[in-house]
Design a protein around this motif. Structure first.
Motif, PDB file in Angstrom:
ATOM      1  N   ALA A  33       0.831  -1.203   0.000  1.00 43.19           N
ATOM      2  CA  ALA A  33       0.000   0.000   0.000  1.00 43.19           C
ATOM      3  C   ALA A  33       0.864   1.251   0.000  1.00 43.19           C
ATOM      4  CB  ALA A  33      -0.929  -0.006   1.216  1.00 43.19           C
ATOM      5  N   ARG A  34       1.970   1.205   0.755  1.00 43.78           N
ATOM      6  CA  ARG A  34       2.880   2.345   0.801  1.00 43.78           C
ATOM      7  C   ARG A  34       3.523   2.573  -0.551  1.00 43.78           C
ATOM      8  NH1 ARG A  34       5.113   1.043   5.199  1.00 43.78           N
ATOM      9  NH2 ARG A  34       6.901  -0.124   4.390  1.00 43.78           N
ATOM     10  N   HIS A  35       3.923   1.478  -1.190  1.00 46.43           N
ATOM     11  CA  HIS A  35       4.530   1.590  -2.520  1.00 46.43           C
ATOM     12  C   HIS A  35       3.540   2.190  -3.516  1.00 46.43           C
ATOM     13  CE1 HIS A  35       7.050   0.514  -5.961  1.00 46.43           C
ATOM     14  NE2 HIS A  35       5.932   0.131  -6.550  1.00 46.43           N
ATOM     15  N   ASN A  36       2.293   1.746  -3.491  1.00 47.35           N
ATOM     16  CA  ASN A  36       1.293   2.263  -4.435  1.00 47.35           C
ATOM     17  C   ASN A  36       1.044   3.755  -4.201  1.00 47.35           C
ATOM     18  OD1 ASN A  36       0.979  -0.246  -5.628  1.00 47.35           O
ATOM     19  ND2 ASN A  36      -0.770  -0.819  -4.337  1.00 47.35           N
ATOM     20  N   LEU A  37       0.980   4.159  -2.925  1.00 44.99           N
ATOM     21  CA  LEU A  37       0.765   5.574  -2.624  1.00 44.99           C
ATOM     22  C   LEU A  37       1.954   6.415  -3.063  1.00 44.99           C
ATOM     23  CD1 LEU A  37      -0.935   7.805  -1.363  1.00 44.99           C
ATOM     24  CD2 LEU A  37      -0.002   7.182   0.873  1.00 44.99           C
ATOM     25  N   LEU A  38       3.135   5.888  -2.854  1.00 40.75           N
ATOM     26  CA  LEU A  38       4.337   6.599  -3.265  1.00 40.75           C
ATOM     27  C   LEU A  38       4.389   6.771  -4.776  1.00 40.75           C
ATOM     28  CD1 LEU A  38       7.017   7.820  -2.272  1.00 40.75           C
ATOM     29  CD2 LEU A  38       8.049   5.588  -2.637  1.00 40.75           C
ATOM     30  N   MET A  39       4.065   5.720  -5.506  1.00 44.61           N
ATOM     31  CA  MET A  39       4.070   5.820  -6.964  1.00 44.61           C
ATOM     32  C   MET A  39       3.038   6.838  -7.452  1.00 44.61           C
ATOM     33  SD  MET A  39       6.533   3.958  -7.955  1.00 44.61           S
ATOM     34  CE  MET A  39       7.323   4.409  -6.393  1.00 44.61           C
ATOM     35  N   GLN A  40       1.910   6.918  -6.771  1.00 43.78           N
ATOM     36  CA  GLN A  40       0.902   7.916  -7.115  1.00 43.78           C
ATOM     37  C   GLN A  40       1.448   9.325  -6.920  1.00 43.78           C
ATOM     38  OE1 GLN A  40      -2.766   7.518  -4.910  1.00 43.78           O
ATOM     39  NE2 GLN A  40      -3.452   9.560  -5.445  1.00 43.78           N
ATOM     40  N   MET A  41       2.168   9.543  -5.825  1.00 40.86           N
ATOM     41  CA  MET A  41       2.760  10.857  -5.566  1.00 40.86           C
ATOM     42  C   MET A  41       3.809  11.208  -6.612  1.00 40.86           C
ATOM     43  SD  MET A  41       3.198  10.762  -1.429  1.00 40.86           S
ATOM     44  CE  MET A  41       1.769  10.586  -0.356  1.00 40.86           C
ATOM     45  N   ILE A  42       4.599  10.224  -7.006  1.00 45.24           N
ATOM     46  CA  ILE A  42       5.618  10.470  -8.025  1.00 45.24           C
ATOM     47  C   ILE A  42       4.962  10.869  -9.347  1.00 45.24           C
ATOM     48  CG2 ILE A  42       7.393   9.355  -9.430  1.00 45.24           C
ATOM     49  CD1 ILE A  42       8.122   7.722  -6.904  1.00 45.24           C
ATOM     50  N   ARG A  43       3.877  10.204  -9.711  1.00 44.22           N
ATOM     51  CA  ARG A  43       3.165  10.569 -10.940  1.00 44.22           C
ATOM     52  C   ARG A  43       2.597  11.985 -10.840  1.00 44.22           C
ATOM     53  NH1 ARG A  43       1.592   5.060 -10.574  1.00 44.22           N
ATOM     54  NH2 ARG A  43      -0.313   5.631  -9.464  1.00 44.22           N
ATOM     55  N   MET A  44       2.107  12.352  -9.669  1.00 46.43           N
ATOM     56  CA  MET A  44       1.581  13.703  -9.480  1.00 46.43           C
ATOM     57  C   MET A  44       2.685  14.745  -9.626  1.00 46.43           C
ATOM     58  SD  MET A  44      -0.906  12.899  -6.231  1.00 46.43           S
ATOM     59  CE  MET A  44      -1.229  14.610  -5.844  1.00 46.43           C
ATOM     60  N   ASP A  45       3.888  14.430  -9.142  1.00 45.56           N
ATOM     61  CA  ASP A  45       5.000  15.370  -9.203  1.00 45.56           C
ATOM     62  C   ASP A  45       5.433  15.686 -10.630  1.00 45.56           C
ATOM     63  OD1 ASP A  45       5.178  15.736  -6.525  1.00 45.56           O
ATOM     64  OD2 ASP A  45       6.997  14.562  -6.220  1.00 45.56           O
ATOM     65  N   ALA A  46       5.137  14.783 -11.551  1.00 43.92           N
ATOM     66  CA  ALA A  46       5.564  14.993 -12.937  1.00 43.92           C
ATOM     67  C   ALA A  46       4.987  16.282 -13.510  1.00 43.92           C
ATOM     68  CB  ALA A  46       5.155  13.803 -13.802  1.00 43.92           C
TER      69      ALA A  46
END
Length: 430
Positions: free
Chosen positions: A407-420
């Motif tokens: 769950a932490r990994h999925n949330l982190l990947m979502q944040m990285i996509r938002m940062d783009a």
């Protein structure tokens, strides 16, 4: 409001490691990310300086967050108060810039705007800008801003270029920042109202070369540990970094001023280096020209005729300003304005730029100081750095509370996509 159920926070680097992301890579520019960061951003520690450590064997300037926030602001000169921003915008904003420059300029360009060296007055940085792939780099504390697309800066510009910025608050504004973050594990946005006399200033630098933006000839240049591919519009946590030169492009100024309390309570101004395309050649920090000043959003403006609450400098000819001719700087989004973006400073964070297809009218209201952009939220008095910092804090808490590594990994990947896509480009805030 910012979640308060847990005081557990993590740095971005720690979050990446905890989520199992491939943060540590190989190759030039990546080795520094493997260095462990000192404990920071915890309830009983200092705030973090940057999202990564300086590169190995770096012996130059290193950014230290100016975070000794005063509990009371000393009496200080307010030279801009001698001018009316509505009728004397040029004199007004130049007086603010001179105030910001005083004590911050020195022969060594790399040591300019180093708060600990200023013997005239204190300047301070907002915390929690070190989170995410756009977070502070470690040499000058620059955050990654909106990307400049071809021809947005100059007719010669043929490629997209990354931009970076660092912001400062004077003592009155820093008092508020200190109150919001007095309990570093439970920040309180209810203390987010800035007093009159607050000055916020932001230096914006670009990776664009003089060959594509000729008016940057002679611009003050800093070294920064930024993404090595200066044309990459969406670098991620595994993208290599390198020490690159970045040139001064834009300076933003904001002043909380009772002279405009009947409109928004704030005066915003923007400067461009060299006067923009066709401007005057020169060198040094003072070779900047005001793009304009605004103290209101001209709500209901039909799109033609004079603007009443924006004053643009007729001597500066930028490829774009803001929506319908309102004020914005060269790095900023043409669909917004200085005030429309900053009016969304609230907790939880608002959307800075009108989404594609949305009615832009709500973004071009005149919201008086203390009024939230979205009803029911806590206004943060036009301070996006406080708003973004609180959002980053909440995002770090959410990562720390994730029920499982997956769950932490999925949330982190979502944040990285938002940062783009940074918020000033229409992207979401964490």
């Amino acid at each position: 409001m910012v979640p308060r159920r847990s005081a557990v926070v993590v740095t971005w680097t720690t979050a990446l490691v905890a989520a199992g992301a491939a943060w540590v890579g190989v190759g030039p520019g990546r080795e520094a990310t493997a260095q462990p960061a000192p404990a920071c951003n915890m309830p009983t520690t200092d705030f973090c300086n940057a999202v990564v450590q300086p590169p190995a064997n770096w012996h130059g300037h290193v950014f230290e967050l100016s975070q000794a926030y005063p509990t009371a602001a000393p009496n200080d000169a307010q030279p801009w108060a001698a001018f009316n921003p509505r009728t004397q915008p040029d004199q007004y904003i130049k007086a603010v810039l001179a105030h910001f420059y005083e004590g911050n300029l020195r022969p060594d360009v790399e040591m300019c705007f180093e708060p600990k060296l200023n013997t005239v007055r204190g300047w301070y940085n907002a915390p929690w800008q070190d989170f995410g792939t756009n977070g502070r780099e470690p040499i000058h504390g620059l955050t990654r801003e909106r990307v400049s697309r071809p021809f947005e800066l100059d007719p010669h510009q043929s490629r997209s270029w990354n931009n970076y910025a660092v912001g400062f608050y004077n003592a009155p504004g820093a008092v508020t920042i200190g109150r919001v973050w007095a309990d570093r594990g439970r920040p309180n946005p209810a203390f987010g109202s800035m007093p009159n006399g607050t000055v916020a200033a932001k230096l914006l630098f670009t990776t664009a070369p003089v060959s594509e933006v000729p008016y940057l000839q002679g611009a003050p240049t800093w070294n920064a540990y930024v993404y090595a591919d200066a044309n990459d519009p969406a670098p991620g946590p595994t993208s290599p970094r390198a020490v690159l030169p970045v040139r001064l492009l834009q300076i933003d100024i904001a002043v909380k001023d009772p002279q405009v309390a009947d409109v928004t309570g704030w005066v915003f101004g923007t400067f461009v280096y060299g006067g923009g395309p066709g401007g005057q050649p020169g060198a040094g920090w003072t070779n900047v020209a005001p793009v304009g000043v605004m103290w209101g959003n001209d709500p209901g403006y039909p799109g033609s005729g004079p603007l009443i609450q924006t004053s643009l400098n007729p001597a500066v000819h930028m490829p774009h300003v803001g929506f319908q001719g309102r004020l914005n700087g060269p790095v900023d989004n043409a669909a917004s304005s200085c005030l429309s973006c900053h009016a969304t400073a609230e907790a939880p964070a608002g959307t800075m730029v009108p989404p594609h297809g949305a009615d832009p009218a709500p973004w071009f209201q005149n919201l008086r100081s203390g009024t939230p952009f979205d009803p029911g939220r806590q206004a943060l008095d036009y301070s996006l750095q406080v708003s973004v910092g609180l959002s980053n804090f909440a995002a770090a808490q959410a990562l720390a509370r994730s029920p499982s590594p997956a769950a932490r990994h999925n949330l982190l990947m979502q944040m990285i996509r938002m940062d783009a896509r940074p918020p000033r480009d229409g992207g979401a805030i964490h």
